[in-house]
Design an enzyme around this catalytic site. Sequence first.
Site, mmCIF file in Angstrom:
data_model
loop_
_atom_site.group_PDB
_atom_site.id
_atom_site.type_symbol
_atom_site.label_atom_id
_atom_site.label_comp_id
_atom_site.label_asym_id
_atom_site.label_seq_id
_atom_site.Cartn_x
_atom_site.Cartn_y
_atom_site.Cartn_z
ATOM 1 N N ASP A 1 0.976 -1.282 0.038
ATOM 2 C CA ASP A 1 0.149 0.011 -0.040
ATOM 3 C C ASP A 1 0.805 1.266 -0.045
ATOM 4 O OD1 ASP A 1 0.751 -0.031 2.834
ATOM 5 O OD2 ASP A 1 -1.302 0.781 3.204
ATOM 6 N N GLU B 1 5.144 -10.424 5.112
ATOM 7 C CA GLU B 1 3.743 -11.240 4.637
ATOM 8 C C GLU B 1 3.827 -11.591 3.388
ATOM 9 O OE1 GLU B 1 0.582 -7.995 4.984
ATOM 10 O OE2 GLU B 1 0.739 -8.001 7.095
HETATM 11 C C1 BDP Z 1 -0.296 -5.095 6.331
HETATM 12 C C2 BDP Z 1 1.044 -4.486 5.421
HETATM 13 C C3 BDP Z 1 1.387 -2.937 5.546
HETATM 14 C C4 BDP Z 1 0.118 -2.094 5.360
HETATM 15 C C5 BDP Z 1 -1.105 -2.433 6.374
HETATM 16 C C6 BDP Z 1 -2.357 -1.732 6.448
HETATM 17 O O1 BDP Z 1 2.167 -5.214 5.802
HETATM 18 O O2 BDP Z 1 2.397 -2.418 4.621
HETATM 19 O O3 BDP Z 1 0.146 -0.644 5.674
HETATM 20 O O4 BDP Z 1 -1.165 -4.018 6.182
HETATM 21 O O5 BDP Z 1 -3.078 -2.335 5.623
HETATM 22 O O6 BDP Z 1 -0.682 -6.001 5.700
HETATM 23 O O7 BDP Z 1 -2.427 -0.828 6.964
#
Ligand code: BDP
Length: 603
Positions: free
Chosen positions: A166, A414
């Site tokens: 993201d 992840e």
């Molecule tokens: C996790 C990711 C991270 C995202 C977060 C989110 O590791 O980079 O910003 O979710 O969605 O899965 O806030």
Amino acid sequence: MEKGLLYPIINQYRSDQKLDGLWNFKFDPAAEGESQGWQKGFNNGIKMPVPASFNDFFTDKDAREYTGDFWYSKEFFVPKYYEGQEIQIRFGAATHRAVVYVNGQEIRSHEGGFLPFTAEVTNTVKFGEKNIVSVKINNELHRDALPAGDTATLKNGKKMAKPFFDFYNYSGLNRSVHLLAVPKNGIYDYSTTYEISDHEAIVHYSVNADTDGDFKVSLTDENGNVVATSTGKDGDLTVKNPTLWNVRDAYLYTIRFELIDNGKPVDEYGDQIGLRTIEIKGHQILVNHKSVYLRGFGRHEDSIYAGRGFDMNVERRDVNLMKWIGANSFRSSHYPYDEQVYKFADREGILVIDEVPAVGFKMAAASFLGGLDQSFFDGDWIHDLYKKHIDQVTDLIKRDKNHPSVLAWSLLNEPDTSKKSAVPYFEKLFKDSANLDPEKRPRTFTLNEDDTIDVSKCLRFPDFYLLNRYPGWYHKWGYEISDGEAGLRAELDEWKKSDIDKPIVFSEYGADTEPGLHKLPSIMWSEEYQIELLEMFDRVFDSYDFIRGEQPWNLADFQTVEGNMRVNGNKKGIFTRDRQPKAAAFYLRKRWNKLPLDWKADK
Ligand code: BDP
């Protein structure tokens, strides 16, 4: 893979001129740069600050979102007195791939937008004259590259980055560029390991140079007293009654290597190190044989205007915020940060889980694209990706191994470990990286929400676990948060029942929160809800002994891709993007300043 990644210093043998400031800049959507001679330099470009990401300076969207090739160029002067030395141009980071030209001649290329590389230009530059450096950079995302994503072509012919993550794909010369003059055949790398007993510390060192000369080695304390000396390429420095580097109580010694060739000193390199050991024992994280409970954050290098460009001012503020709130650690999510970040951490006694940009290795992470139902590790891009991945792990460890602040290496964020096809990749990654760090610090990766204890096929690889969990936000949200807590407890009960005896650190959890939005009773996005979610997690953390750290997501709000899940960025910050506290900051400050450093030590 780089030969050596020592940070530039100045002394009687070494010069360092920063080439920061305004560079000439041009987009190259038609890939005509070379045919137009831009490798020889150009003056009709946009004036672009370095270090910075180009994106947010622009006021038109095509420029901000530009994906493809673009060029930077700058004149620089090589003093006559540099003659006889090796001349290098060192790029802190060019995101994501670069080709470097000096005086029109191609010098080298590099891939990996978050690590430094050096172009050796001794025989290319003109001494006592102006020279010109041009860099062609490309910021496209691909599945066989880190970080992973796609590059789409829109119907209007423009390219667009489609990250499998993201954070915004900020691009450009994001870190400083240095012109270096160093001794030919000089020192290019060193490393240390530590043995600590009651009244003594032994620093085992090893130093590399391109000559077979002798070395004089010394260790100096913070008052400038030499406390130990040695000679030779490998050896020991023994310190009686040492002051150790401790968490939030740092002490730095200076190690100095002098290279002697034919009886004459020809090079010297000095650096600050900390005397400490790191170990994982059962479910304890030990620093200097003492248990440490981590509290801190996942972060991003992200700020207004300069994007991912390193800004010392922002970093100073971030470190002060972390100290104020009682943090003792952070993860360099999701890529290696600027080298100065680690210097701050060394000085302040902050532990770093140092991560490579192996993010987006999960097709579900491409759900911003509409969900792609395939296991990432079944893809035909895996072979090429692996080569880049291990290359970047190697350079990360080479670059950061001497920082006392580095606690562990995070090799992925992840990844999809739910299918058997992930196993050979992980086997190879963990085997190939096993001996890269002379200190053999723990290696780990973050486990996504879906990769529970019964699902992940790769649980045997990490030395300790990083869990990213979002109950209360991405599922079981709002009034259902009590079910979120029940689910989290059910999962942790499974860990408890298992025979796994390793620490777990919660490396991500949080709620998007609009600063200034208040609601009683709470509602999602309000400052009250963010606190309730943190309280829920903290109740859970306090119920399980094997949880040895908490790092909510994120220190500060940050820019993301556009999408229906984001309102001008990810708002899970405990601080706003301009680094002011949300109400949750005061909540965490109270909790963290109360928790002892060795919280749960005797359990
Ligand atoms: C996790 C990711 C991270 C995202 C977060 C989110 O590791 O980079 O910003 O979710 O969605 O899965 O806030």
